[in-house]
Design a protein around this motif. Structure first.
Motif, PDB file in Angstrom:
ATOM      1  N   ARG A 130      -9.486  -6.108  -4.848  1.00  0.00           N
ATOM      2  CA  ARG A 130      -8.041  -6.265  -5.007  1.00  0.00           C
ATOM      3  C   ARG A 130      -7.636  -7.003  -6.272  1.00  0.00           C
ATOM      4  O   ARG A 130      -6.676  -6.612  -6.944  1.00  0.00           O
TER       5      ARG A 130
ATOM      6  N   LYS B 151     -10.200  -0.089  -6.650  1.00  0.00           N
ATOM      7  CA  LYS B 151      -9.082  -0.476  -5.769  1.00  0.00           C
ATOM      8  C   LYS B 151      -9.519  -1.374  -4.610  1.00  0.00           C
ATOM      9  O   LYS B 151      -8.712  -2.148  -4.085  1.00  0.00           O
ATOM     10  N   LYS B 152     -10.785  -1.297  -4.204  1.00  0.00           N
ATOM     11  CA  LYS B 152     -11.249  -2.128  -3.093  1.00  0.00           C
ATOM     12  C   LYS B 152     -11.447  -3.582  -3.520  1.00  0.00           C
ATOM     13  O   LYS B 152     -11.500  -4.465  -2.663  1.00  0.00           O
TER      14      LYS B 152
ATOM     15  N   GLY C  26       2.222   1.799  -3.280  1.00  0.00           N
ATOM     16  CA  GLY C  26       1.139   2.241  -4.157  1.00  0.00           C
ATOM     17  C   GLY C  26       1.088   3.742  -4.315  1.00  0.00           C
ATOM     18  O   GLY C  26       0.607   4.257  -5.332  1.00  0.00           O
TER      19      GLY C  26
ATOM     20  N   ARG D 186       0.831  -1.206   0.000  1.00  0.00           N
ATOM     21  CA  ARG D 186       0.000   0.000   0.000  1.00  0.00           C
ATOM     22  C   ARG D 186       0.865   1.256   0.000  1.00  0.00           C
ATOM     23  O   ARG D 186       0.524   2.247  -0.657  1.00  0.00           O
TER      24      ARG D 186
ATOM     25  N   ALA E 246      -8.279   0.822 -12.496  1.00  0.00           N
ATOM     26  CA  ALA E 246      -7.597   0.100 -11.425  1.00  0.00           C
ATOM     27  C   ALA E 246      -7.795   0.791 -10.084  1.00  0.00           C
ATOM     28  O   ALA E 246      -7.992   0.137  -9.053  1.00  0.00           O
ATOM     29  N   PHE E 247      -7.774   2.116 -10.085  1.00  0.00           N
ATOM     30  CA  PHE E 247      -7.923   2.843  -8.832  1.00  0.00           C
ATOM     31  C   PHE E 247      -9.388   3.073  -8.461  1.00  0.00           C
ATOM     32  O   PHE E 247      -9.727   3.147  -7.283  1.00  0.00           O
TER      33      PHE E 247
ATOM     34  N   HIS F 292      -8.296  -4.801  -9.243  1.00  0.00           N
ATOM     35  CA  HIS F 292      -7.324  -3.712  -9.179  1.00  0.00           C
ATOM     36  C   HIS F 292      -5.982  -4.175  -9.751  1.00  0.00           C
ATOM     37  O   HIS F 292      -5.382  -3.505 -10.612  1.00  0.00           O
TER      38      HIS F 292
ATOM     39  N   ALA G 191      -7.861   7.415  -5.318  1.00  0.00           N
ATOM     40  CA  ALA G 191      -7.000   6.557  -4.508  1.00  0.00           C
ATOM     41  C   ALA G 191      -6.794   7.046  -3.086  1.00  0.00           C
ATOM     42  O   ALA G 191      -6.660   6.241  -2.163  1.00  0.00           O
TER      43      ALA G 191
END
Length: 266
Positions: free
Chosen positions: A132, A129-130, A73, A70, A125-126, A135, A256
């Protein structure tokens, strides 16, 4: 901690794209008439930096280092806008060079659409994001775009059946493009079949090349290739980079970064 084998396909994809990218750039750097320019260096650095970043993130997930994943990220929040901005600037550069030479830019549609599609994959992707796995799939599917373009140049450089040896063999450009598209679609299909619920972003990324070809054919049919090249080629390269970077950074930050909860009134 998951075994490396759990991500064997993902590791293999990144490794394959890196190798194909080296082959794709080979003629520019090591060919008989090599003529690497600053924009080539920039493209190589940003593309490989992105792939190494994805590889590092994948390794962190494989090791179960989610907290570090993370934190890293946050680097992606800056690296992704740089990557997209660089791609946008190179699209302008390629179109401008085509205008100056008078030969046009046969990659104008792929360059412009590829930039937009790259931004779309990273943005989704963002947004997701939850989820995974989705994402990760969207981020890793960006390498499929690199693969398709690199495959084209690798084929016309190393495979005799695709090498351009004069005007009478110009048709091989189209043959190489179609072959590359078929290979990329096969890769996308493999990842989709492997995980139909979360692997579809790979198939989506692979299908972009067919979409771009349809757009190119439509623009050619209505004689719109030159106007598109003129418009893109007339843009400022520095301003294109700055504007694209700023826009992507704002959009990714909005999706994000956590938003502080506001206190209720009353």
């Amino acid at each position: 901690m998951k075994a490396v084998g759990s991500y064997l396909f993902e590791y293999a994809l990144i490794a394959a794209v890196m190798l194909i990218s080296v082959l794709g750039f080979w003629d520019i750097y090591f060919g008989a008439e090599s003529h690497a320019q600053p924009h080539h260096h920039l493209h190589v650095v940003t593309a490989f930096a992105w792939m190494f970043l994805l590889l590092f993130q994948l390794t962190l997930i494989q090791r179960g280092s989610y907290a570090t994943h993370r934190r890293v990220g946050l680097v992606v929040l800056v690296a992704a806008p740089i990557l997209v901005a660089t791609t946008a600037m190179l699209s302008v550069h390629s179109a401008h060079r085509g205008l100056v030479s008078g030969d046009g830019d046969f990659l104008i549609v792929q360059n412009v659409m590829g930039t937009l599609e790259l931004a779309l994959l990273i943005g989704l992707a963002f947004v997701l994001k939850k989820q995974r796995k989705l994402h990760a799939a969207f981020l890793l599917s960006t390498t499929v775009l690199f693969m398709g373009i690199a495959l084209f140049f690798a084929l016309i450089t190393f495979v005799p059946q695709f090498k351009i040896e004069g005007p009478e063999t110009f048709y091989r450009f189209q043959t190489a493009a179609m072959t590359g598209q078929a290979i990329v679609l096969g890769v996308g299909l493999v990842f989709f079949v492997k995980d139909m619920r979360n692997g579809w972003p790979f198939l989506l990324a692979a299908s972009f090349f067919l979409l771009n070809e349809l757009i190119r054919s439509s623009l050619s049919q209505f004689s719109l290739m030159n106007p598109l090249t003129q418009f893109v080629g007339s843009l400022s390269q520095p301003l294109t980079f700055i504007g694209t970077f700023a826009l992507m950074l704002v959009l990714l930050a909005a999706t994000a970064l956590p938003i502080a909860s506001r206190p209720r009134v009353g």
